[in-house]
Each structure stands twice: as structure tokens, then as C-alpha cells.
Scaffold this active site. Sequence first.
Site, PDB file in Angstrom:
ATOM      1  N   GLY A  10      21.490  10.137 -32.978  1.00 60.78           N
ATOM      2  CA  GLY A  10      20.986  10.761 -31.746  1.00 60.78           C
ATOM      3  C   GLY A  10      21.592  10.122 -30.517  1.00 60.78           C
ATOM      4  N   ALA A  11      21.900   8.827 -30.626  1.00 60.93           N
ATOM      5  CA  ALA A  11      22.458   8.138 -29.464  1.00 60.93           C
ATOM      6  C   ALA A  11      23.874   8.631 -29.164  1.00 60.93           C
ATOM      7  CB  ALA A  11      22.429   6.632 -29.674  1.00 60.93           C
ATOM      8  N   GLY A  38       0.820  -1.205   0.000  1.00 58.68           N
ATOM      9  CA  GLY A  38       0.000   0.000   0.000  1.00 58.68           C
ATOM     10  C   GLY A  38       0.851   1.251   0.000  1.00 58.68           C
ATOM     11  N   GLY A  39       0.482   2.204   0.881  1.00 58.02           N
ATOM     12  CA  GLY A  39       1.190   3.476   0.943  1.00 58.02           C
ATOM     13  C   GLY A  39       2.665   3.320   1.248  1.00 58.02           C
TER      14      GLY A  39
HETATM   15  C1  HXC Z   1      -2.912  -2.759  11.044  1.00 56.28           C
HETATM   16  C2  HXC Z   1      -1.749  -4.635  10.496  1.00 56.28           C
HETATM   17  C3  HXC Z   1      -1.628  -4.200   9.161  1.00 56.28           C
HETATM   18  C4  HXC Z   1      -2.213  -2.938   8.821  1.00 56.28           C
HETATM   19  C5  HXC Z   1      -0.650  -6.082   9.335  1.00 56.28           C
HETATM   20  N1  HXC Z   1      -1.122  -5.826  10.538  1.00 56.28           N
HETATM   21  N2  HXC Z   1      -0.941  -5.113   8.460  1.00 56.28           N
HETATM   22  N3  HXC Z   1      -2.382  -3.913  11.434  1.00 56.28           N
HETATM   23  N4  HXC Z   1      -2.844  -2.257   9.807  1.00 56.28           N
HETATM   24  N5  HXC Z   1      -2.114  -2.431   7.591  1.00 56.28           N
HETATM   25  C6  HXC Z   1      -1.000  -6.629  11.752  1.00 56.28           C
HETATM   26  C7  HXC Z   1      -1.793  -7.900  11.699  1.00 56.28           C
HETATM   27  O1  HXC Z   1      -3.095  -7.686  12.155  1.00 56.28           O
HETATM   28  C8  HXC Z   1      -0.995  -8.786  12.652  1.00 56.28           C
HETATM   29  O2  HXC Z   1      -1.316  -8.431  13.979  1.00 56.28           O
HETATM   30  C9  HXC Z   1       0.423  -8.354  12.433  1.00 56.28           C
HETATM   31  O3  HXC Z   1       0.347  -7.060  11.834  1.00 56.28           O
HETATM   32  C10 HXC Z   1       1.186  -9.253  11.488  1.00 56.28           C
HETATM   33  O4  HXC Z   1       0.399  -9.441  10.313  1.00 56.28           O
HETATM   34  P1  HXC Z   1       0.179 -10.871   9.658  1.00 56.28           P
HETATM   35  O5  HXC Z   1      -0.868 -10.697   8.629  1.00 56.28           O
HETATM   36  O6  HXC Z   1      -0.034 -11.883  10.727  1.00 56.28           O
HETATM   37  O7  HXC Z   1       1.610 -11.119   9.006  1.00 56.28           O
HETATM   38  P2  HXC Z   1       1.983 -11.812   7.630  1.00 56.28           P
HETATM   39  O8  HXC Z   1       1.224 -13.070   7.481  1.00 56.28           O
HETATM   40  O9  HXC Z   1       3.469 -11.857   7.593  1.00 56.28           O
HETATM   41  O10 HXC Z   1       1.435 -10.823   6.481  1.00 56.28           O
HETATM   42  C11 HXC Z   1       1.992  -9.523   6.385  1.00 56.28           C
HETATM   43  C12 HXC Z   1       1.190  -8.671   5.373  1.00 56.28           C
HETATM   44  C13 HXC Z   1      -0.339  -8.735   5.757  1.00 56.28           C
HETATM   45  C14 HXC Z   1       1.418  -9.238   3.963  1.00 56.28           C
HETATM   46  C15 HXC Z   1       1.734  -7.270   5.421  1.00 56.28           C
HETATM   47  O11 HXC Z   1      -0.465  -8.428   7.136  1.00 56.28           O
HETATM   48  C16 HXC Z   1      -1.163  -7.764   4.952  1.00 56.28           C
HETATM   49  O12 HXC Z   1      -1.535  -8.055   3.812  1.00 56.28           O
HETATM   50  N6  HXC Z   1      -1.489  -6.613   5.562  1.00 56.28           N
HETATM   51  C17 HXC Z   1      -2.285  -5.605   4.899  1.00 56.28           C
HETATM   52  C18 HXC Z   1      -1.486  -4.978   3.791  1.00 56.28           C
HETATM   53  C19 HXC Z   1      -2.236  -3.904   3.057  1.00 56.28           C
HETATM   54  O13 HXC Z   1      -3.149  -4.149   2.267  1.00 56.28           O
HETATM   55  N7  HXC Z   1      -1.903  -2.650   3.384  1.00 56.28           N
HETATM   56  C20 HXC Z   1      -2.488  -1.561   2.700  1.00 56.28           C
HETATM   57  C21 HXC Z   1      -3.181  -0.674   3.666  1.00 56.28           C
HETATM   58  S1  HXC Z   1      -3.853   0.646   2.731  1.00 56.28           S
HETATM   59  P3  HXC Z   1      -1.235  -9.442  15.192  1.00 56.28           P
HETATM   60  O14 HXC Z   1      -1.781  -8.695  16.351  1.00 56.28           O
HETATM   61  O15 HXC Z   1      -2.033 -10.633  14.803  1.00 56.28           O
HETATM   62  O16 HXC Z   1       0.237  -9.770  15.366  1.00 56.28           O
HETATM   63  C22 HXC Z   1      -2.594   1.701   2.394  1.00 56.28           C
HETATM   64  C23 HXC Z   1      -2.981   2.897   1.589  1.00 56.28           C
HETATM   65  C24 HXC Z   1      -2.094   4.082   1.863  1.00 56.28           C
HETATM   66  O17 HXC Z   1      -1.478   1.529   2.767  1.00 56.28           O
HETATM   67  C25 HXC Z   1      -2.058   4.956   0.639  1.00 56.28           C
HETATM   68  C26 HXC Z   1      -1.169   6.159   0.833  1.00 56.28           C
HETATM   69  C27 HXC Z   1      -0.904   6.821  -0.478  1.00 56.28           C
END
Ligand code: HXC
Length: 513
Positions: A403-404, A169-170
Site C-alpha cells: 500500500g505504501a 487561547g483563541g
Molecule cells: C486583556 C491582556 C490580555 C488579555 C494580556 N493582557 N493578556 N489584556 N486581555 N487576554 C495585558 C496585561 O494586562 C498587561 O497589561 C499586558 O497585556 C502584558 O501582559 P503581562 O501579563 O504583563 O505580560 P507577560 O508576563 O509577558 O504574559 C503574557 C501572557 C499573559 C502569557 C500572554 O498576559 C496571559 O496569560 N494572558 C492571558 C492569556 C489567556 O489566557 N488568553 C486567553 C483569553 S480567552 P498592562 O497594562 O499591565 O501592560 C480566549 C478564548 C478565545 O482567547 C476563544 C476563541 C475560539
Amino acid sequence: MEDKLKELQQRKEIVLKGGGDDRIASQHEKGKLTARERLEQFLDAGSFVELGAFVQTGLEDASTLDIPYPGEGVVTGYGNVGGRLVYVFAQDFTVAGGSLGEMHASKICRVMDLAAQNGAPFIGLNDSGGARIQEGVMSLDGYGNIFYRNTIYSGVIPQISVILGPCAGGAVYSPALTDFVLMLDKTSYMFITGPQVIKAVTGEEVTPEKLGGASTHNETSGVAHFKAENEQDCLEKLKKLLSFLPQNNLDDPPAVPPAEPQLSQEELLQLVPADPNRPYDVVEIIKRVVDNSDFFQVHEHYAKNAVVGFARINGQAVGIIANQARFLAGCLDINSSDKIARFVRVCDCFNIPLITFVDVPGYLPGVNQEYGGIIRHGAKILYAYSEATVPQISVILRKAYGGAYLAMNARSLGADFAFAWPTAEIAVMGPEGATNIIFRRDIEKAENPEEERKKKVEEYRERYANPFITAARGWIDDVIDPRHTRGHLIRALESLKSKFEERPRKKHGNIPV
Ligand code: HXC
């Protein structure tokens, strides 16, 4: 007082433990270090000073020991690398997956501001699930504040992003705005959205590795500049990269004691094949010219028809750009244009002289290239070299057509000195193409047209495509013995040490992006 010290100690322990023992163990099981372990490895022993360890989101919790996100999921501060000051953050995946909320972002912004104010590189060790979902738009605002700083400090201090885990994401856009991105093979990923969302939206099925792994971003997208085998290798690459960069745009890159190339300069006579259509490895030439034969490639796996990277000549850091005849005959295409232009600009930002080795048959012709915007992308090289004010030296090894020829930093684009090897062929176009146009009638009339064509190709080479015609106009400063290339570069760099070039005042230029 004792009570207060005890509370301080307890709070420190909570912060140091991050997400707790289980999550630290899970991080280790994935083959990853924790944020604090990474900082310990990367910075000079004992030099790290942490800032903002007690920052937290909910003020209502701040008076208790119930800290929901210890350290807010990021460790920030400053320390030394090889004795030189750097400002750093390391995201702590054990705390809410290193996700970025309002205060996580404000900790990062603080070290960015300090880095810029104090003229020191800013380095981010990224390991994050992106915007902290629970904090909604507060997280988005946090990202906005970081992107803004990445941009206004661009060209002021070196900014380097190291991706050591997921980066979703961000979280990907701040690295994309920095000068260099390093990724870890098989452990780090960058994507704006992951495989599950892609499947839901477009139906495409793809693994995280294929979508945004280190190989994808080093070889295919060009988002990353370096691929490391493991965390140790990654941090070593980072240290080496830093060793070529100055602290800021007002500083010079650190000089080191000069060292002769380890490989023989005598061999420069044999490395470029006499047949202009036969490939060779330009890296072998570069290694015979630079100190210690040590050439540190940037974007090594991307757009391999061009080679860019750092080296030292007589102890002074230089940026080297070269055409690579082993791939696409060294033609310039869309991706290599982006690669070269970006590298030229990063060197120019940070006072690193440019050395360009030229062997280029032209821009790559073709429908795909035209549809993809080779005109727009190719123009970036012209712009980047013309804009550059650092010392610039070009050495034409073999072909320099059309040109290159200009794009690879001809004198008219701003090279301070241009040298050619006797094997150089400099002309408006390659002999084969040119012969078919200017000698078409002679060839058609000949008894044996094929024989005649070959003869005319040779005649063209002799008459139009030799270095002395360009030297006669003064656009080549000297035609040199290949074995003396290093000596010429050393003297040229010395003579350009105090180069100063003023340009018309403007807000900023408008490079074709
Ligand atoms: C809050 C989060 C989180 C998030 C992970 N966690 N991502 N908490 N916000 N974005 C937390 C989980 O709940 C979990 O908590 C711990 O972190 C570890 O995550 P897991 O999923 O257990 O780990 P893993 O299996 O290694 O997977 C990692 C991951 C996955 C691939 C990053 O967590 C994931 O897909 N997260 C979301 C990614 C995503 O879509 N982000 C985009 C957000 S939107 P616990 O308590 O269980 O340990 C964005 C837009 C911004 O970013 C735009 C700006 C321009």
C-alpha cells in the site's frame, strides 16, 4: 488648518508609540521587536502602507486625544517583499498585550479581504494574549470573523502565520487554519490554555516552553512548520518560503534563473546502500538533483521518517516529498501521513509540481498505530495525491512495497510519470515477509531451513521485486541511471507545463480528517 495638522500629527505620534516607552522597553528587554520594527525588517524598505491607524473601540473617546488602545493593538496594511505585494498585520504586544478585541479583529479582517480580492499573500505576525478579556463576547465574535476568512480564503491566497511571542487561547486557532506556521525558539508559545489553568484543572505541572514552545510544536505536535533561532532568522525563513509560492491560486510560483546542483550527480551511484536494510540520508539525494543543491525543508523536525520541502528544478519551484530511511526505515506512520498529505495539498492549491522520491518498506505495523487510526491517517496520503492535479513525478529509489508503494504517488494515484532506479524493489510486500508465506513449505522441507530461507529471499528479489516487472506493465515509464535523474525530471516537468485535468463537479471532497 494648522491646528488640524497639529492634531493629526499628535494623533499619529500616539499611535506610533503604541503602549508607550516603558512597554516598548520591556518588549526589547524580552529580546522582542515591536510590531512596527518587525514590519520594517520584514518588508522592502519604505514599502509599508498602514491602514486603519486611527481605528478605535470607544467612539465616545474618538473626538479626544485620550486613546485607550492606540491602533487597537495591531498594525495592519500592505507592502512588498522582494518587490511582491503582501497584506500584513503585526500585533502590538505593548498595547493590552496584543489582545484581540472587536476592532482589532475588524482591522485584521479588512486586510484579509483586501488580500483575497487582490490575490496577494496574507501574513500575520502574532504576539497576543488572546481574546481581550474586557471585551467579552465581542472578542469571540472577532475571532469567529477571522477563522471564517482563514477558511474561505484557504487555497485562494497563501496564508502564513509567524508566532513571535505568546499566542494563547483563541489566538492559536487562526494560525492553525493558515498554510504555514513559523515559531521563534525560546520566545514564542502557542497553547489553548496556559500552565496555570492546566495545573488547576488537571493538576499537571508544565512550563510554557514544554507545553507550547517552538520545539514542542515543531517536533511533537506538528502544529508549527518552521523553528527559527531569532527574529532575524524567522523573517529570513519567511521570505524564503514566500519565494516558492505564487501570489494566489491562479498564478504560478515565480521562476528564477536555472542553476546546476552544487553537489556531484556522479555520487548518486553510491548514496543508496546495496544492502536494502541499511539506512542513508535521502536529503543527500535530493540535494544532488535540485538547483544549487538548495532544499528548503518544511516540518523538518516533525515525523522525520518523511521529508517534505521546496526546491527548484531548472528554475521552477517544486514540492519534494521523500521517505527518509534513517528514521523508522522510512515507514509511513500516522504523523508522516499527516505531514505528507498536508504538504501535497498545499502544493496542489498553489500550482507547485510534486516530485516524490520513494523508498518505503510499508505502513508502520503495530497496536499503537492501529489504535491511533493509521488507517484513517494513512488514507489522507492516498486522498491527497489522488486529488492533486498539478504535475506529479515519482522516482522509486529502492523499496516500494504494498500500500505504501501506491501511497507514494504510484501512477495509479495520479503520477504523470514514474521512474525507477535499477535498485528499485517494487512488490506487494517485502522479501522477508513474502518468502515466509509463499516459500514456507520449501523452507520447512529443506535440510538447512535458514540457508533455504536466505536463498528464497534472494530468489523473490530477483523474480518479483525488480523494477522491470512493473515497467513491463507500463506502470514505470522508465528505469533510469541515477545520475540522469535531474535531466529526466527537467524534461518531464517541461512536458507537463500545460497540464490541465478536469474533475467531476462537486461541492468539495471529504478527505478523512
Ligand atoms: C486583556 C491582556 C490580555 C488579555 C494580556 N493582557 N493578556 N489584556 N486581555 N487576554 C495585558 C496585561 O494586562 C498587561 O497589561 C499586558 O497585556 C502584558 O501582559 P503581562 O501579563 O504583563 O505580560 P507577560 O508576563 O509577558 O504574559 C503574557 C501572557 C499573559 C502569557 C500572554 O498576559 C496571559 O496569560 N494572558 C492571558 C492569556 C489567556 O489566557 N488568553 C486567553 C483569553 S480567552 P498592562 O497594562 O499591565 O501592560 C480566549 C478564548 C478565545 O482567547 C476563544 C476563541 C475560539
